[in-house]
Scaffold this active site. Structure first.
Site, short mmCIF file in Angstrom:
data_model
loop_
_atom_site.label_atom_id
_atom_site.label_comp_id
_atom_site.label_asym_id
_atom_site.label_seq_id
_atom_site.Cartn_x
_atom_site.Cartn_y
_atom_site.Cartn_z
N LYS A 1 1.58 4.00 -3.07
CA LYS A 1 1.18 5.41 -2.86
C LYS A 1 2.39 6.33 -3.04
O LYS A 1 2.27 7.44 -3.59
CB LYS A 1 0.58 5.59 -1.47
CG LYS A 1 -0.79 4.97 -1.28
CD LYS A 1 -1.86 5.63 -2.15
CE LYS A 1 -2.30 6.97 -1.59
NZ LYS A 1 -3.44 7.53 -2.37
N TYR B 1 0.82 -1.21 0.00
CA TYR B 1 0.00 0.00 0.00
C TYR B 1 0.86 1.26 0.00
O TYR B 1 0.73 2.12 -0.89
CB TYR B 1 -0.93 -0.03 1.21
CG TYR B 1 -1.56 1.30 1.56
CD1 TYR B 1 -2.29 2.03 0.63
CD2 TYR B 1 -1.43 1.84 2.84
CE1 TYR B 1 -2.87 3.25 0.95
CE2 TYR B 1 -2.01 3.05 3.18
CZ TYR B 1 -2.72 3.75 2.23
OH TYR B 1 -3.28 4.96 2.56
#
Length: 496
Positions: free
Chosen positions: A246, A242
């Protein structure tokens, strides 16, 4: 100016595109804009759907019917539905596609009308498939930027990232951009195009493996993609897929923005609403909420975290208030501004505060089971070293499981239920610790100087505005917030 809000007034007559509107922050932002400035022109909502009618249905069921819109309903009364239909325009699309997957017949109108774009779309699963996470968190950011550059009247692109693009760094973490290709551990060969090619090559190898049956190929591919994401993230210094994807999304935005006004908001751990409009409201289990839910359901006998360490949390309404203030402050500026919405410097809270609040709350408010009886409640043991945790798990779970397994075989399955229950508890604890324990020992502190300057400017210009758009963590008494607002919110909204 006294008594009026410059920030609210800024949105009057403007058209906004919210990407990620069915998510937690998207709902809070949409509600706030409509409530404080009902004369906003239009709020376009990009929604994953096959066509606009399906998108409209999703907005009705997944957004407008939520409790967070109750104040708006009361203010508009019988006219609420008409007001929402006038202001809210759902659009079928998806960030994983160029032009956001929007139909050609709509696109020119949007290019001419949109003033502000807010992208809060993300897949936040720490162990998401690498291909999925790249599509949404990395290429999604690129597609939004490309779309924004075609909007002739665009005044602001605001992108919601996460403070943990910093990985597990220690010390003061500054509000600064991530350069394209940068890594957290000194590896200098991070190339996003190469990562995309690696994904495709891995898929090709899976599908060309003759030992994999057609029946199991989807499962094998899913496992391969999840393992590849974690492997690549950790190779470059990030703890999970994640935050890695990002970070790459931020790299693309900074590298390709040109002169586009860009604000990147980096929240830390987002929690339930502090005050506005519905204290305690939340959706989706956040990092610390896994601890609270496990505590509440009696599934969590122990946890791995340093009670003295600071956990950086920030309520969702404060994040949205900061987003709206930053949009107004930097509208039409040729700037890339980064804001940490965080609390670790301004009003630090140790993990022990959450643990003590959870214990007090569930002791004073025991849960009632479906049989009408009070559910048993035990205090969770917290270990501040990996060694002590492993010893406990070995003595309390692994050895008993081995013994139960042997006894179960000898008794022809008589103890199957006990074995399965203990095994489930063991897997549950290890899953939570594997996902979230790094944040229980996090030693970084997020610099929020940019946000402090923005806050001070608001307070100086208009004290009423600073209250209406409060994002000052110093205003929070953490013990009161956890025990009286957040944990009751977890019980109400997450205890399914």
């Amino acid at each position: 100016m006294e008594g009026r809000s410059r920030i609210a007034g800024y949105f009057k007559g403007k058209s906004i595109l919210i990407i990620g509107s069915t998510g937690f922050l998207g709902k809070i932002l949409m509600e706030k804009i409509l409530r404080v400035e009902p004369e906003v022109k239009r709020v376009f909502l990009l929604v994953r759907a096959a066509e606009d009618e399906s998108a409209k249905q999703r907005v009705q069921t997944e957004v407008i019917k939520k409790e967070i819109f109750n104040i708006l309903k009361e203010e508009h009364g019988e006219n609420f539905q008409n007001f929402m239909e006038e202001k809210i325009i759902p659009i079928a699309g998806d960030v994983i596609f160029k032009n956001l997957g929007i139909k050609c017949s709509q696109i020119e109108n949007l290019y001419n009308e949109i003033d502000i774009i807010v992208n809060s779309a993300a897949t936040t699963n720490f162990y998401e498939r690498y291909d999925v996470s790249l599509d949404v968190n990395t290429l999604g950011a690129k597609h939004v930027l490309e779309f924004a550059k075609k909007c002739v009247n665009l005044k602001m692109l605001l992108h919601v990232s996460t403070a943990y693009v910093a990985g597990l760094q220690e010390g003061l973490i500054q509000e600064k951009p991530i350069n394209i290709g940068a890594t957290l551990n000194g590896h200098s060969n991070l190339d996003i195009e190469s990562e995309l090619r690696l994904v495709e090559e891995t898929k090709r190898l899976v599908h060309s493996d003759e030992s994999v049956s057609l029946k199991s190929i989807d499962k094998v591919e899913r496992t391969a993609m999840k393992e590849l994401g974690i492997k690549r993230a950790r190779y470059f210094g990030w703890p999970n897929t994640y935050v890695f994807t990002k970070a790459m999304g931020e790299m693309i935005l900074g590298d390709m923005r040109g002169d586009l006004p860009l604000v990147i908001i980096r929240p830390t751990i987002i929690t339930s609403l502090f005050k506005d409009p519905l204290p305690g409201w939340m959706e989706g289990t956040r990092t610390i909420d896994s601890f609270v839910v496990g505590y509440m359901k009696g599934k969590l006998s122990c946890y791995l975290a340093d009670l003295k360490e600071i956990m950086d949390v920030i309520p969702g309404d404060m994040v949205v208030n900061a987003m709206m203030a930053a949009i107004e402050a930097h509208s039409e500026e040729n700037v890339e501004m980064i804001y940490h919405t965080s609390s670790s410097l301004s009003n630090p809270v140790p993990f022990s505060t959450l643990e003590q609040s959870a214990y007090r709350y569930f002791r004073e408010n025991p849960r009632i089971g479906t049989d009408g009886k009070i559910m048993p409640f035990t205090k969770v043991y917290l270990f501040n070293t990996l060694h002590s945790f492993r010893v406990y798990m070995t003595l309390g779970y692994k050895l008993p499981l081995k013994i139960l397994h042997m006894v179960n075989l000898l008794s022809f399955g008589h103890f199957s239920h006990q074995y399965d229950e203990l095994s489930r508890r063991y897997r549950y604890i290890m899953h939570l610790v594997d996902l979230y324990a790094p944040y229980g020992f996090f030693k970084g502190r997020f610099d929020d100087m940019n946000l402090q300057r923005l806050r001070q400017s608001m307070a100086k210009d208009n004290p009423i505005e600073a209250e209406m758009f409060n994002f000052d963590p110093k205003s929070i008494n953490w013990s009161d917030y956890f025990q009286e607002t957040h944990i009751p919110g977890v019980v109400k909204y997450l205890a399914k």
